[in-house]
Design a protein around this motif. Structure first.
Motif, PDB file in Angstrom:
ATOM      1  N   LYS A 147      87.332  -5.721  57.002  1.00  0.00           N
ATOM      2  CA  LYS A 147      87.002  -5.884  58.120  1.00  0.00           C
ATOM      3  C   LYS A 147      84.998  -5.965  57.682  1.00  0.00           C
ATOM      4  CE  LYS A 147      88.110  -2.469  60.996  1.00  0.00           C
ATOM      5  NZ  LYS A 147      88.454  -1.180  60.866  1.00  0.00           N
ATOM      6  N   TYR A 148      84.992  -5.271  56.155  1.00  0.00           N
ATOM      7  CA  TYR A 148      83.176  -4.888  55.858  1.00  0.00           C
ATOM      8  C   TYR A 148      83.069  -5.680  54.700  1.00  0.00           C
ATOM      9  CZ  TYR A 148      85.034  -0.500  58.872  1.00  0.00           C
ATOM     10  OH  TYR A 148      84.407   0.140  60.430  1.00  0.00           O
ATOM     11  N   ASP A 149      81.774  -6.059  54.537  1.00  0.00           N
ATOM     12  CA  ASP A 149      81.426  -6.843  53.779  1.00  0.00           C
ATOM     13  C   ASP A 149      81.439  -6.083  52.127  1.00  0.00           C
ATOM     14  OD1 ASP A 149      80.210  -9.228  52.558  1.00  0.00           O
ATOM     15  OD2 ASP A 149      78.322  -7.920  51.762  1.00  0.00           O
ATOM     16  N   ILE A 150      81.327  -5.122  52.394  1.00  0.00           N
ATOM     17  CA  ILE A 150      81.596  -3.782  50.777  1.00  0.00           C
ATOM     18  C   ILE A 150      82.767  -3.433  50.593  1.00  0.00           C
ATOM     19  CG2 ILE A 150      80.628  -1.912  49.621  1.00  0.00           C
ATOM     20  CD1 ILE A 150      78.436  -2.020  50.969  1.00  0.00           C
ATOM     21  N   LEU A 151      83.040  -4.027  49.172  1.00  0.00           N
ATOM     22  CA  LEU A 151      84.292  -3.794  49.026  1.00  0.00           C
ATOM     23  C   LEU A 151      84.827  -2.475  47.622  1.00  0.00           C
ATOM     24  CD1 LEU A 151      85.673  -7.638  48.725  1.00  0.00           C
ATOM     25  CD2 LEU A 151      85.405  -6.547  50.932  1.00  0.00           C
ATOM     26  N   TYR A 235      81.439  -4.152  45.198  1.00  0.00           N
ATOM     27  CA  TYR A 235      80.600  -4.875  44.866  1.00  0.00           C
ATOM     28  C   TYR A 235      80.752  -5.709  46.488  1.00  0.00           C
ATOM     29  CZ  TYR A 235      85.351  -7.258  43.109  1.00  0.00           C
ATOM     30  OH  TYR A 235      86.909  -6.689  43.445  1.00  0.00           O
ATOM     31  N   ARG A 236      79.483  -6.880  47.201  1.00  0.00           N
ATOM     32  CA  ARG A 236      80.072  -7.243  48.320  1.00  0.00           C
ATOM     33  C   ARG A 236      80.775  -8.671  48.561  1.00  0.00           C
ATOM     34  NH1 ARG A 236      74.603  -5.494  46.975  1.00  0.00           N
ATOM     35  NH2 ARG A 236      73.786  -3.808  48.272  1.00  0.00           N
ATOM     36  N   ARG A 237      81.848  -9.103  49.116  1.00  0.00           N
ATOM     37  CA  ARG A 237      82.222  -9.989  49.633  1.00  0.00           C
ATOM     38  C   ARG A 237      80.973 -11.311  49.285  1.00  0.00           C
ATOM     39  NH1 ARG A 237      86.966 -10.192  54.136  1.00  0.00           N
ATOM     40  NH2 ARG A 237      84.536  -9.564  55.396  1.00  0.00           N
ATOM     41  N   SER A 238      80.189 -11.187  50.339  1.00  0.00           N
ATOM     42  CA  SER A 238      78.969 -12.436  50.300  1.00  0.00           C
ATOM     43  C   SER A 238      78.594 -12.268  48.693  1.00  0.00           C
ATOM     44  CB  SER A 238      78.699 -11.453  51.051  1.00  0.00           C
ATOM     45  OG  SER A 238      77.117 -10.255  51.296  1.00  0.00           O
ATOM     46  N   ASP A 239      78.320 -11.008  48.388  1.00  0.00           N
ATOM     47  CA  ASP A 239      78.361 -12.300  47.136  1.00  0.00           C
ATOM     48  C   ASP A 239      79.221 -12.124  46.026  1.00  0.00           C
ATOM     49  OD1 ASP A 239      76.139 -10.708  46.912  1.00  0.00           O
ATOM     50  OD2 ASP A 239      76.336  -9.281  46.273  1.00  0.00           O
ATOM     51  N   ILE A 240      80.768 -12.014  46.342  1.00  0.00           N
ATOM     52  CA  ILE A 240      81.566 -13.018  45.462  1.00  0.00           C
ATOM     53  C   ILE A 240      81.850 -14.170  46.486  1.00  0.00           C
ATOM     54  CG2 ILE A 240      84.023 -13.061  45.651  1.00  0.00           C
ATOM     55  CD1 ILE A 240      82.174 -10.861  43.758  1.00  0.00           C
ATOM     56  N   GLU A 241      81.659 -14.661  47.157  1.00  0.00           N
ATOM     57  CA  GLU A 241      81.785 -15.931  47.960  1.00  0.00           C
ATOM     58  C   GLU A 241      80.501 -16.958  47.446  1.00  0.00           C
ATOM     59  OE1 GLU A 241      83.619 -17.176  50.163  1.00  0.00           O
ATOM     60  OE2 GLU A 241      84.430 -15.631  49.755  1.00  0.00           O
ATOM     61  N   LYS A 266      85.531 -24.064  48.724  1.00  0.00           N
ATOM     62  CA  LYS A 266      85.789 -24.375  47.575  1.00  0.00           C
ATOM     63  C   LYS A 266      85.653 -24.154  46.298  1.00  0.00           C
ATOM     64  CE  LYS A 266      89.743 -27.756  46.857  1.00  0.00           C
ATOM     65  NZ  LYS A 266      90.014 -29.083  46.638  1.00  0.00           N
ATOM     66  N   GLY A 267      86.651 -23.340  45.757  1.00  0.00           N
ATOM     67  CA  GLY A 267      86.475 -23.412  43.639  1.00  0.00           C
ATOM     68  C   GLY A 267      85.584 -21.747  44.189  1.00  0.00           C
ATOM     69  N   TYR A 268      85.294 -21.250  44.719  1.00  0.00           N
ATOM     70  CA  TYR A 268      84.032 -19.852  45.124  1.00  0.00           C
ATOM     71  C   TYR A 268      84.863 -18.712  45.894  1.00  0.00           C
ATOM     72  CZ  TYR A 268      80.100 -22.623  44.547  1.00  0.00           C
ATOM     73  OH  TYR A 268      78.950 -23.267  43.177  1.00  0.00           O
ATOM     74  N   GLY A 269      84.538 -17.368  45.471  1.00  0.00           N
ATOM     75  CA  GLY A 269      84.855 -16.552  46.063  1.00  0.00           C
ATOM     76  C   GLY A 269      85.784 -16.321  45.431  1.00  0.00           C
ATOM     77  N   ALA A 286      80.300 -13.225  36.181  1.00  0.00           N
ATOM     78  CA  ALA A 286      79.518 -13.613  37.171  1.00  0.00           C
ATOM     79  C   ALA A 286      78.800 -13.059  38.069  1.00  0.00           C
ATOM     80  CB  ALA A 286      80.623 -14.548  38.449  1.00  0.00           C
ATOM     81  N   ILE A 287      78.732 -11.590  38.717  1.00  0.00           N
ATOM     82  CA  ILE A 287      77.345 -11.262  39.359  1.00  0.00           C
ATOM     83  C   ILE A 287      76.427 -10.960  38.501  1.00  0.00           C
ATOM     84  CG2 ILE A 287      76.701  -8.908  40.017  1.00  0.00           C
ATOM     85  CD1 ILE A 287      80.085  -9.011  41.728  1.00  0.00           C
ATOM     86  N   TRP A 288      76.958 -11.060  37.522  1.00  0.00           N
ATOM     87  CA  TRP A 288      75.154 -11.160  35.964  1.00  0.00           C
ATOM     88  C   TRP A 288      74.562 -12.007  35.772  1.00  0.00           C
ATOM     89  CZ3 TRP A 288      73.834  -6.188  33.723  1.00  0.00           C
ATOM     90  CH2 TRP A 288      72.853  -6.385  33.435  1.00  0.00           C
ATOM     91  N   HIS A 289      75.576 -13.420  35.714  1.00  0.00           N
ATOM     92  CA  HIS A 289      74.786 -14.550  35.250  1.00  0.00           C
ATOM     93  C   HIS A 289      74.417 -15.612  36.383  1.00  0.00           C
ATOM     94  CE1 HIS A 289      75.046 -13.488  30.997  1.00  0.00           C
ATOM     95  NE2 HIS A 289      76.215 -12.654  31.087  1.00  0.00           N
ATOM     96  N   GLU A 290      75.641 -15.592  36.821  1.00  0.00           N
ATOM     97  CA  GLU A 290      75.069 -16.402  38.533  1.00  0.00           C
ATOM     98  C   GLU A 290      74.266 -15.993  39.681  1.00  0.00           C
ATOM     99  OE1 GLU A 290      78.828 -17.740  39.778  1.00  0.00           O
ATOM    100  OE2 GLU A 290      80.394 -17.474  37.729  1.00  0.00           O
ATOM    101  N   LEU A 291      74.695 -14.357  39.689  1.00  0.00           N
ATOM    102  CA  LEU A 291      73.676 -14.122  40.877  1.00  0.00           C
ATOM    103  C   LEU A 291      72.230 -13.743  40.384  1.00  0.00           C
ATOM    104  CD1 LEU A 291      76.703 -12.999  43.356  1.00  0.00           C
ATOM    105  CD2 LEU A 291      75.232 -15.358  43.143  1.00  0.00           C
ATOM    106  N   GLY A 292      72.340 -12.986  39.106  1.00  0.00           N
ATOM    107  CA  GLY A 292      71.443 -11.828  38.303  1.00  0.00           C
ATOM    108  C   GLY A 292      71.113 -10.713  39.091  1.00  0.00           C
ATOM    109  N   LEU A 293      71.855 -10.181  39.374  1.00  0.00           N
ATOM    110  CA  LEU A 293      72.060  -8.588  39.780  1.00  0.00           C
ATOM    111  C   LEU A 293      72.729  -7.887  38.816  1.00  0.00           C
ATOM    112  CD1 LEU A 293      73.661  -9.949  43.341  1.00  0.00           C
ATOM    113  CD2 LEU A 293      71.495  -9.221  42.432  1.00  0.00           C
ATOM    114  N   ARG A 294      72.576  -6.835  38.648  1.00  0.00           N
ATOM    115  CA  ARG A 294      72.767  -5.970  37.625  1.00  0.00           C
ATOM    116  C   ARG A 294      73.572  -5.102  38.402  1.00  0.00           C
ATOM    117  NH1 ARG A 294      69.594  -0.859  37.603  1.00  0.00           N
ATOM    118  NH2 ARG A 294      68.190  -0.789  39.192  1.00  0.00           N
TER     119      ARG A 294
END
Length: 456
Positions: A147-151, A235-241, A266-269, A286-294
């Motif tokens: 239901k929510y974005d934060i998982l 983490y946030r599902r919107s980031d994983i996507e 396709k191929g994401y998430g 992936a969150i660290w290197h692909e999105l630049g988030l710590r």
């Protein structure tokens, strides 16, 4: 022409001096890392402040979907799952995920739902097979239907404090300081709660609660790179996507770009991580290197209930994860024996004797005594209380067993690539991908992956 007969001796002396100097330098560096982990354990985990989110209105806080993948009956399972129902947070749902209707975990969940009918919780039965990782397959439907974005993904054998969720959301939403990247993942230090007092369980606890904990904390404080053990991860599902596990930086989407439906790219998430044995670490990377988030560690622990383990259970568990790490971070895995107390201590003892003549036995006695005291204090800090006097001798024996067996276990692990995980045999491939080698397809031949489920 005169021959300098002293040259070989001089070269040997120079080589010994260099090796001794490197050994001392490495030893001091290792101690600085260890002391950092110990100091943070003593300060961060000594108190748990109450989050203001615990008393906020549901309309003023972000909702959180708690995903608990289940398979079979784990040690302390009812209390583990109950701890999520008792979270002091105004807006969350719990999704219990099982692959099959006959799973024994369902009886525990049904009892829990009867006890807490007011909790927004439901069971999701069925999996989508997106790779050989059974945990990811089990999570897929809950991931899509949350239901929510934060998982908040919690293993079934983890128990958490009632304030853990609120403090984790606080950390995830912390505004970045100047020059710092925003937070994309919050996780917790695994802490072994030994419920069954078998020897293997004690050794596992002596490993997780001491050397592993202080190094895990220190590496996350230094934040050179991602270092995540996914017993408890938010983490946030919107980031994983937005990630696909190739670890290549992704451009930020335009501000006016409409949100994509979950799983539409396709191929994401989450499905992108089904091919990895250690999906938790790969999600962190992936969150660290692909999105630049710590990442951030909150002041809570993920209390891992340890059931009855034989010593060989412990050995093969360590072998499995060393073989996975070898394929993901080879250099760090090769270096691992030199971070342990035995090899580091022996090298430093020899170096000190070489430079100042101090007997090796005297140096090693001091080295191991201080190392043990520090590890014991880390255990005490994370547990919030000292080890009972009646169990101190067993802890001492388990700690020494862990330290002395670290090198032989590493040696066994480093020469192989197959592992047994949840009763199945896998071959670990490059980057930590896994190939199931004991399963057969419907055509009777071995295959890397099972077909993707077509169900919703």
């Amino acid at each position: 022409m005169a021959v300098d007969n002293n040259l070989p001796a001089e070269e040997a002396s120079t080589t010994s001096t260099i090796i001794a100097g490197v050994s001392i330098t490495w030893y001091l560096f290792l101690w600085s890392i260890s002391l950092l982990g110990w100091r943070v354990a003593r300060t961060r985990y000594s108190s748990k402040p109450r989050s203001p989110l615990t008393s906020a209105s549901p309309s003023d806080v972000p909702g959180v979907s708690i995903l608990r993948p289940l398979k079979g009956l784990d040690c302390n399972m009812f209390e583990n799952l109950e701890s999520t129902c008792l979270q002091q947070y105004p807006k969350f749902e719990i999704l219990f995920c099982v692959a099959e209707e006959t799973d024994q975990a369902l009886t525990v969940v049904e009892e829990l739902l009867q006890k807490y009918p007011e909790i927004d919780a439901k069971v999701i039965v069925g999996e989508e097979t997106v790779g050989p990782n059974p945990k990811v397959n089990n999570l897929m439907r809950a991931y899509k239907g949350a239901k929510y974005d934060i998982l908040w993904v919690l293993d079934s054998n983890v128990l958490v404090d009632p304030g853990t969720l609120a403090r984790a959301v606080d950390a995830l939403q912390t505004p970045p300081r100047p020059g710092k990247r925003p937070i994309g993942l919050v996780h917790h230090v695994p802490f072994a709660h030994v419920r069954e007092r078998s020897f293997g369980s004690r050794v596992e606890g002596a490993f997780l609660n001491t050397n592993h904990a202080k190094m895990y904390i220190a590496l996350n404080v230094l934040a050179f790179d991602s270092c995540v053990t996914g017993k408890s991860s938010m983490y946030r599902r919107s980031d994983i996507e937005r990630v696909n596990a190739d670890l290549k930086a992704k451009p930020l989407p335009p501000l006016d770009e409409p949100a994509r439906a979950v799983g539409s790219r396709k191929g994401y998430g989450m499905a992108a991580f089904g091919k990895f044995m250690a999906e938790d670490n790969m999600i962190g990377m992936a969150i660290w290197h692909e999105l630049g988030l710590r990442h951030d560690l909150s002041c809570d622990i993920a209390e891992n209930a340890i059931g009855r383990m034989t010593f060989m259970d412990y050995v093969w568990r360590r072998v499995r994860w060393i073989r996975v790490r070898k394929k993901m971070v080879l250099a760090a895995t090769v270096l691992e024996p030199f971070t342990e107390s035995v090899i580091a201590g022996l090298l430093a003892a020899w170096a000190v004797r070489y430079f100042v003549g101090l007997p090796m036995w005297l140096f090693l006695l001091t080295h191991f005594s201080i190392w043990f005291i520090m590890d014991l204090d880390v255990q005490t800090a994370l547990a919030g209380q000292p080890i009972p006097r009646s169990e101190q001798w067993q802890f001492f024996l388990a700690w020494w067993t862990r330290e002395l067996c670290a090198l032989p276990i590493w040696a066994v692990a480093i020469v192989g690539s197959t592992v047994i995980w949840r009763g199945r045999t896998y071959k670990v491939l490059a980057n930590g991908e896994a190939m199931k080698v004991d399963g057969e397809t419907r055509k009777g031949r071995r295959d890397n992956y099972e077909p993707l489920s077509q169900g919703p």
